[in-house]
Enzyme design. Structure first.
Site, PDB file in Angstrom:
ATOM      1  N   ARG A   1      -6.550  10.450  -0.196  1.00 44.70           N
ATOM      2  CA  ARG A   1      -6.359  10.889  -1.576  1.00 44.70           C
ATOM      3  C   ARG A   1      -7.687  10.967  -2.326  1.00 44.70           C
ATOM      4  NH1 ARG A   1      -3.141   6.543  -3.527  1.00 44.70           N
ATOM      5  NH2 ARG A   1      -3.340   5.614  -1.465  1.00 44.70           N
TER       6      ARG A   1
ATOM      7  N   HIS B   1       0.864  -1.177   0.000  1.00 45.27           N
ATOM      8  CA  HIS B   1       0.000   0.000   0.000  1.00 45.27           C
ATOM      9  C   HIS B   1       0.898   1.224   0.000  1.00 45.27           C
ATOM     10  CE1 HIS B   1      -2.999   2.931   1.234  1.00 45.27           C
ATOM     11  NE2 HIS B   1      -3.943   2.032   1.074  1.00 45.27           N
TER      12      HIS B   1
END
Lengths: 257, 636
Positions: free
Chosen positions: B269, B249
């Site tokens: 994000r 990740h």
């Protein structure tokens, strides 16, 4: 790197004692890191319950210097390290070994509360709820079931005899959550009072203080539940019903699975 | 063997996360007596860590969404290596599985018209993730947990015993699957609290044990993620698919050191957070690969415009699939443009007002404040890649979750194929629900086909499983399991990590072979009750065999794709795309590897993609085949 003194409760259901350890501590570490270092370097069989190490699963509940805390969210830098740091198991529940308790009481209580009961005519996908309506129950669903609130609640903390009749803040909050769920149709108010012991709570807010999720258990769940119970009790129709010998419609116990 | 508890069940589900609980619920709803084996307490499984949401094309936020678009995004994210049937089932069934959760009491965030709200996420064309703030996994596990309780309440009414039909065995670990000939006959393990051994006699086992992250040093995974299901399947004669595909990740915490690896949700994000290097540059614009060029913005202005007006702007490159973002961060740090703690900066503080951040990302706000003394509403976070998920896993039949061993099923992270070489965020929670249910159904069908002929556990097998579990106590000399674990993690992190090359992986395989000998003589101190040292000693052999599979497959695949990046083979290869790597174990306990063709995509599915896109992934021959399909379609 520095050294810290730890005083950790070791033992099992029968008996135990506080054992002293001196252990390395690095920058930014939490109590759980230090307990892990003890396991890795000094005492591999030290029993500690933990999972996510990120404050999300509620497994590593214990008492650190007498305060109920999550070990994974208690930074060493917040503790006074001039004195030995005392780490002991939760006091309200029976000890299995070292820092691990038998918390099965909570699972028993969870099973007593009638589950979510939607209107059976609403099919999956058809629920329509507004954000401001779901928000109240959402706050309670933040609960990570660390049981720190159960542990600190004075109704059961040193009163084993109350456990039978009292479900504790976590599960009284669960009742509130369901009662405030916009799509729930059941009524658990009577049961809250009679079966789960809402009346034992005298809103000292200890549960709210220790909640690692900062849920306002007392203000947003327990007090509103008390108000709802009172409203129901003094509802003129319910009162009339009880006078003519009709028991008020009780919470359905069998879920519509 | 007198101290072995014996239980008999129709279906035994190993794992109590999203997939396990959904499988168990299904088996019980179909009338089968079901046991749920949970390595931790009930309700603590790793699923609680999932933050972003569950991807399902309900089309609540954008009506253009449908299962075909979701399918396409999933295949793109997986770089065309997904099992196409699994990706199809997943995309088709995810909305119903999410709706079902709502009927069981889940409270998702809402749209203005009262429907389930959906959020943007990397690689998803439309806002698609059903979510609850940034704690969706917790909502899911709690809802499934409460559904189990609800079924138990119904059983209490009907049978007088809440555990008559479905029972949770908390803090119980399975160490071995037992067979009768070719068929599954039972599962053997220990109860953590007492150290007592337990045998589950059962013809059907569903593996739902999650992932393998604990083989790596920097990981977002919890202690349970030791590859138990992968190893159990191997030892029982099952196979693993494409174990080289490991997802790092892009955004894990990097400071302080003790929390290194803890996840920072992609929602940061998705909701507008941007990545910057030490020079303050939004570097992701420099890393958009050709295959994604068309879908991503080229300027900051366009990227920022996308959040409000996705019709007329392309997506910000921060929302590229995870493998791309993780590699980009890695490159920036290597080039000396990293943050002080060796990551890059993830900033949301300059992107929206503080109250908005706290409302949308409460867990992140809390996590940084408590663990790093960072207020994310005022300053950027420091983040870097962390081992998060394994795309590889048990080779299963797409429709039923059946592994190669009769009676063995797998669902969720432990199963392979669904996500190809890279999983999109949000596709995990929906995967758990879709394939958890299917594996539960698969086990029920298998059971019905068996009739009364139930396989039996042989005493000799039980004895050897018990001897194996007790071995760490019997050894006079040997090593500390914690030290060995640290060595294993360091080896995998350094030599089979995010960027790989042949020489290092060969080195890793040598190191693993040596570790294997040492793990065979690992010791445990103390008694059997709640003894973490003993448990780790037993888990180690699982982590080791899984690590060997990863290293072996990673060395074999000479290309870079998704969660497998080769320094020495940096390009994606259309020939390699057709190849699944299948790992097994021979009777000497050694890992075997063979190549097997990837299933081809059905005509109606492959034609969902434009030729321009297909040519980046397929061989010439495959492209001509697609042309023929298109012509036939036109002809009709």
């Amino acid at each position: 790197m520095s050294k810290a003194k730890f005083r950790v409760w070791r033992g099992d259901a029968g008996e135990g004692e506080l054992v002293d350890y001196t252990v390395e501590v690095n920058e930014g570490e939490v109590v759980l890191d230090v307990l892990h270092r003890l396991q890795a370097t000094q005492t591999p069989d030290l029993a500690v319950r933990w999972n996510c190490k990120a404050g999300k699963c509620g497994s590593c509940s214990m008492e650190i210097n007498g305060r109920p805390r999550l070990a994974c969210m208690t930074r060493m830098s917040t503790l006074d390290q001039s004195e030995p740091i005392a780490v002991t198991p939760l006091r309200t529940f029976p000890v299995i070994r070292d820092l691990v308790c038998d918390v099965s009481y909570n699972y028993v209580k969870a099973r007593q509360i009638p589950s979510f009961t939607p209107d059976p005519s609403v099919k999956p996908g058809e629920f329509r709820m507004q954000q401001e309506d779901v928000q109240r129950s959402q706050e309670f669903r933040r609960c990570i079931e660390c049981y720190l609130c159960q542990n600190v609640c004075h109704v059961i903390r040193d009163h084993e005899e109350n456990k039978e009749a009292f479900s504790g803040p976590r599960f009284l909050m669960r009742v509130a959550e369901l009662e405030m769920h916009p799509a729930d149709t059941a009524d658990r108010r009577l049961a809250a009072q009679e079966d789960y012991g809402l009346g034992y709570c005298n809103i000292t807010k200890c549960c709210t203080e220790v909640c690692p999720e900062h849920i306002k258990i007392t203000d947003n769940a327990l007090i509103p539940m008390k108000e709802r119970v009172a409203t129901r009790k003094y509802d003129p129709l319910v009162w009339l019903g009880s006078k003519i010998g009709r028991r008020p419609a009780d919470t359905p116990k069998v879920p519509n699975t | 063997m007198s101290d072995i508890q014996r239980h008999s069940y129709d279906v035994v589900v190993i794992g109590a996360g999203g997939a396990g609980l959904r499988a168990a619920i299904e088996a019980r709803q179909q009338g089968k007596r079901t046991a749920i084996i949970s390595k931790s307490l009930f309700g603590k499984a790793h699923t609680v860590m999932a933050e972003g949401g569950a991807a399902a094309s309900m089309g609540n936020a954008n009506p253009n969404d449908n299962w075909q678009v979701h399918f396409r995004d999933t295949i793109r994210g997986g770089k065309f290596m997904n099992n196409p049937r699994m990706a199809e089932l997943h995309a088709v069934e995810a909305p119903d599985r999410v709706y079902e959760l709502e009927a069981w009491g889940a409270l998702f965030d809402r749209t203005k018209d009262g429907k389930i709200s959906q959020r943007n996420f990397g690689g998803h064309e439309y806002p698609r993730l059903a979510h609850v703030g940034d704690r969706t996994g917790l909502e899911m596990i709690r809802t499934l947990q409460q559904r189990v309780v609800q079924l138990q309440q119904a059983d209490a009414e009907e049978h007088g015993d809440p555990e008559a039909m479905i029972k949770v065995f908390a803090e119980t670990t399975i160490t071995e699957l037992l067979k009768d000939g070719e068929k599954i006959a039972g599962a053997f393990g220990y109860i953590r609290e007492t150290g007592a051994f337990v045998l589950f006699e059962t013809p059907a086992v569903v593996l739902a044990t999650g992932g393998i992250g604990k083989s790596f040093k920097v990981t977002s995974n919890s202690w349970e993620y030791t590859g138990d299901g992968h190893a159990l399947a191997l030892r029982a004669g099952g196979t693993l698919l494409n174990m080289e595909f490991v997802q790092f990740h892009p955004t894990g915490m990097v400071w302080p050191p003790s929390v290194k690896g803890i996840l920072v949700t992609e929602s940061v994000r998705g909701d507008g957070g941007v990545l910057r290097n030490s020079e303050g540059k939004r570097f992701m614009f420099d890393y958009v690969p050709d295959v994604f060029r068309k879908q991503y913005a080229e300027t900051e202005e366009e990227a920022d415009g996308w959040y409000a007006d996705p019709e007329n702007n392309r997506r910000p490159p921060e929302l590229l699939p995870r493998d791309e973002v993780a590699r980009s961060i890695n490159s920036e740090v290597k080039a000396g443009r990293g943050s002080p703690a060796g990551g890059v900066f993830l900033d949301i503080s300059t992107r929206m007002p503080a109250e908005e951040i706290i409302r949308r990302l409460p867990s992140m706000h809390h996590q940084f404040k408590e663990l790093a003394d960072v207020d994310i509403t005022k300053e950027p976070m420091e983040v870097g890649p962390t081992c998060h998920y394994v795309m590889g896993g048990v080779e299963v039949d797409a429709d039923t979750g059946a592994a190669l061993v009769p009676g063995l099923f797998a669902a969720g992270e432990v199963a392979g194929g669904m996500h190809g070489s890279n999983r999109l965020g949000g596709n995990s929670l929906s995967d758990l629900l879709v394939f958890g249910r299917r594996a539960g159904l698969g086990a029920v069908e298998y059971l019905d086909s068996l009739g009364d002929a139930r396989p039996a556990v042989a005493d000799a097998d039980l004895e050897s499983a018990q001897a194996e579990a007790l071995a760490p106590f019997e050894r006079e000399t040997g090593e500390n399991p914690y030290a060995l674990h640290q060595e294993l993690q360091q080896t995998m992190n350094d030599l089979v990590g995010i960027i790989r090359k042949a020489s290092e992986m060969e080195q890793a395989l040598e190191a693993l072979a040596k570790l294997k000998e040492r793990v065979a003589s690992v010791t445990a101190e103390g008694g059997r009750a709640y003894n973490p040292g003993w448990h780790l000693a037993l888990d180690l052999r699982n982590m080791l065999i899984v690590s060997e599979c990863i290293a072996k497959a990673a060395l074999e695949r000479e290309e870079s794709r998704g969660g497998h990046t080769r320094d020495d083979y940096p390009e994606m290869s259309a020939e390699w795309r057709k190849v699944n790597l299948v790992l097994g174990m021979n009777d000497k306990g050694a890992v075997t590897l063979r190549r097997q063709d990837l299933d081809t995509m059905r005509g109606d599915l492959v034609t969902l993609f434009e030729d321009d896109e297909l040519k980046k992934y397929l061989t010439d021959e495959e492209q001509s085949a697609v042309q023929r399909i298109r012509e036939t379609e036109k002809g009709e």
